[in-house]
Enzyme design. Structure first.
Site, PDB file in Angstrom:
ATOM      1  N   GLY A  14      34.825  47.773  37.897  1.00  0.00           N
ATOM      2  CA  GLY A  14      34.666  46.386  37.442  1.00  0.00           C
ATOM      3  C   GLY A  14      33.653  46.282  36.329  1.00  0.00           C
ATOM      4  O   GLY A  14      32.760  45.434  36.346  1.00  0.00           O
ATOM      5  N   ARG A  17      33.311  43.215  32.641  1.00  0.00           N
ATOM      6  CA  ARG A  17      32.586  41.945  32.506  1.00  0.00           C
ATOM      7  C   ARG A  17      31.349  41.956  33.404  1.00  0.00           C
ATOM      8  O   ARG A  17      31.188  42.834  34.251  1.00  0.00           O
ATOM      9  CB  ARG A  17      33.473  40.774  32.942  1.00  0.00           C
ATOM     10  CG  ARG A  17      34.675  40.560  32.066  1.00  0.00           C
ATOM     11  CD  ARG A  17      35.517  39.371  32.505  1.00  0.00           C
ATOM     12  NE  ARG A  17      36.347  39.651  33.668  1.00  0.00           N
ATOM     13  CZ  ARG A  17      36.278  38.967  34.811  1.00  0.00           C
ATOM     14  NH1 ARG A  17      35.424  37.975  34.957  1.00  0.00           N
ATOM     15  NH2 ARG A  17      37.073  39.264  35.823  1.00  0.00           N
ATOM     16  N   VAL A  66      41.180  48.696  42.095  1.00  0.00           N
ATOM     17  CA  VAL A  66      40.476  49.525  43.089  1.00  0.00           C
ATOM     18  C   VAL A  66      41.091  49.406  44.487  1.00  0.00           C
ATOM     19  O   VAL A  66      40.878  50.276  45.331  1.00  0.00           O
ATOM     20  CB  VAL A  66      38.960  49.211  43.139  1.00  0.00           C
ATOM     21  CG1 VAL A  66      38.273  49.589  41.847  1.00  0.00           C
ATOM     22  CG2 VAL A  66      38.684  47.751  43.518  1.00  0.00           C
ATOM     23  N   ASN A  92      31.128  48.424  42.030  1.00  0.00           N
ATOM     24  CA  ASN A  92      30.712  47.078  41.615  1.00  0.00           C
ATOM     25  C   ASN A  92      31.852  46.063  41.668  1.00  0.00           C
ATOM     26  O   ASN A  92      31.599  44.869  41.855  1.00  0.00           O
ATOM     27  CB  ASN A  92      30.134  47.154  40.192  1.00  0.00           C
ATOM     28  CG  ASN A  92      29.989  45.797  39.555  1.00  0.00           C
ATOM     29  OD1 ASN A  92      29.059  45.048  39.850  1.00  0.00           O
ATOM     30  ND2 ASN A  92      30.951  45.445  38.680  1.00  0.00           N
ATOM     31  N   TYR A 157      34.056  36.712  51.983  1.00  0.00           N
ATOM     32  CA  TYR A 157      33.183  37.449  51.048  1.00  0.00           C
ATOM     33  C   TYR A 157      31.935  37.972  51.772  1.00  0.00           C
ATOM     34  O   TYR A 157      31.556  39.138  51.625  1.00  0.00           O
ATOM     35  CB  TYR A 157      32.811  36.500  49.913  1.00  0.00           C
ATOM     36  CG  TYR A 157      31.919  37.086  48.845  1.00  0.00           C
ATOM     37  CD1 TYR A 157      32.420  37.972  47.893  1.00  0.00           C
ATOM     38  CD2 TYR A 157      30.569  36.739  48.769  1.00  0.00           C
ATOM     39  CE1 TYR A 157      31.600  38.487  46.899  1.00  0.00           C
ATOM     40  CE2 TYR A 157      29.749  37.244  47.778  1.00  0.00           C
ATOM     41  CZ  TYR A 157      30.269  38.119  46.839  1.00  0.00           C
ATOM     42  OH  TYR A 157      29.444  38.628  45.855  1.00  0.00           O
ATOM     43  N   ALA A 159      31.540  38.628  54.895  1.00  0.00           N
ATOM     44  CA  ALA A 159      31.897  39.714  55.818  1.00  0.00           C
ATOM     45  C   ALA A 159      32.009  41.043  55.067  1.00  0.00           C
ATOM     46  O   ALA A 159      31.526  42.078  55.540  1.00  0.00           O
ATOM     47  CB  ALA A 159      33.217  39.389  56.520  1.00  0.00           C
ATOM     48  N   LYS A 161      30.544  41.841  52.234  1.00  0.00           N
ATOM     49  CA  LYS A 161      29.271  42.260  51.636  1.00  0.00           C
ATOM     50  C   LYS A 161      28.300  42.772  52.689  1.00  0.00           C
ATOM     51  O   LYS A 161      27.492  43.647  52.413  1.00  0.00           O
ATOM     52  CB  LYS A 161      28.665  41.106  50.826  1.00  0.00           C
ATOM     53  CG  LYS A 161      29.473  40.787  49.554  1.00  0.00           C
ATOM     54  CD  LYS A 161      29.517  41.985  48.626  1.00  0.00           C
ATOM     55  CE  LYS A 161      30.370  41.771  47.409  1.00  0.00           C
ATOM     56  NZ  LYS A 161      30.404  42.913  46.498  1.00  0.00           N
TER      57      LYS A 161
END
Ligand code: NAP
Length: 249
Positions: A14, A17, A66, A92, A157, A159, A161
């Protein structure tokens, strides 16, 4: 003075950007050979690679979703052909699909898990042996303060992370004997496209909870990742480094 990053093969997922772009460009500046992964932003990824080359580094853009293991395997081959084994992997790439849990569908859940955790598994899987065999290999996973605190509308999200912490800690144990390390960097709220998706009213609420009273710039995170990628972090593994303006410790 030559440093550990000189001539190292680094893959940043990633990297077209936002935070990934900043990391890729900085590793390039520090002498690394950088593989710039992207999913769909081809023009931006070529731009990043060009910037690195203009600044005297070496870089190659590599396309892969990915979440797709076969695509990730092909990407790994491409990187190996260009620069040799991957010595530093920065996981990332990540997405959000925000919704209150009562409205969250299984599809919303799966989309985020597939990229944020599926991608973590796939990229680490194909690079694991490279990192283990490298002299002081580095696995660096970009998590989030949301994995530590939770955040309204981000159950999926959050969960993914927080799962990164357990994953990183475990892989750190499995890499330790060979002297390679695995760590998480957990940014707070960073000024990128991801934050632009958050409504202004919600952004104002978040800002009130940040002791340093500002959102992070990409550079705030990049500096910490550079440190973790360098020889200066040799004795640090299995850790979570918060870069969040004082929101969490
Ligand atoms: P961003 O500006 O939205 O950029 C996301 C990057 O990930 C883009 O390069 C995108 O590539 C890539 N990507 C997305 N899905 C992908 C996939 N399936 N395969 C390959 N690449 C994919 O995001 P960001 O704010 O820089 O965030 C980067 C990381 O930091 C994420 O893991 C995020 O969770 C984490 N983080 C961000 C913040 C924040 O406030 N911004 C805070 C804490 C943690 P394309 O351009 O090709 O789509």
């Amino acid at each position: 003075m030559s440093t550990l990053l000189d001539g190292r093969t680094c893959l940043v997922t990633g990297a077209s950007r936002g935070i990934g772009r900043g990391i890729a460009e900085e590793l390039g500046r520090r002498g690394a050979n950088v593989a710039v992964n992207y999913r769909s932003s081809e023009g931006e990824a070529y731009d990043v690679a060009e910037t690195i080359e203009e600044e005297g580094g070496r870089a190659v853009p590599v396309q892969a979703n990915v979440a797709d293991l076969e695509a990730v395997e092909r990407m790994h081959e491409q990187v190996q052909e260009a620069f040799g084994s991957v010595e530093v992997l920065v996981n990332n790439a990540g997405i959000t699909v925000d919704r209150k849990f009562e409205n969250m569908t299984r599809e919303d859940w799966d989309r985020v898990v597939d990229v944020n955790l599926g991608g973590l598994f796939n990229c680490t899987k194909v690079c694991f042996e490279d990192i283990r065999e490298a002299y002081e290999g580095r696995l660096i996973n970009i998590s989030s303060v949301v994995g530590q605190q939770g955040n309204y509308g981000q159950a999926n999200y959050a969960a993914t992370k927080s799962a990164m912490f357990g994953f990183t800690r475990t892989v750190a144990l499995e890499l330790a004997r060979e002297g390679s390390t695995a760590n998480c960097v957990a940014p707070g709220f960073v000024l990128t496209d991801m934050l632009k998706d958050v409504p202004e009213r919600v952004q104002e609420g978040i800002l009130e909870r940040i002791p340093l009273e500002r959102f992070a710039e990409v550079e705030d995170v990049v500096g910490v990742v550079r440190f973790v990628a360098s020889e200066e972090s040799s004795y640090m593994t299995g850790q979570v480094l918060g870069v969040n303006g004082g929101m969490e410790w």
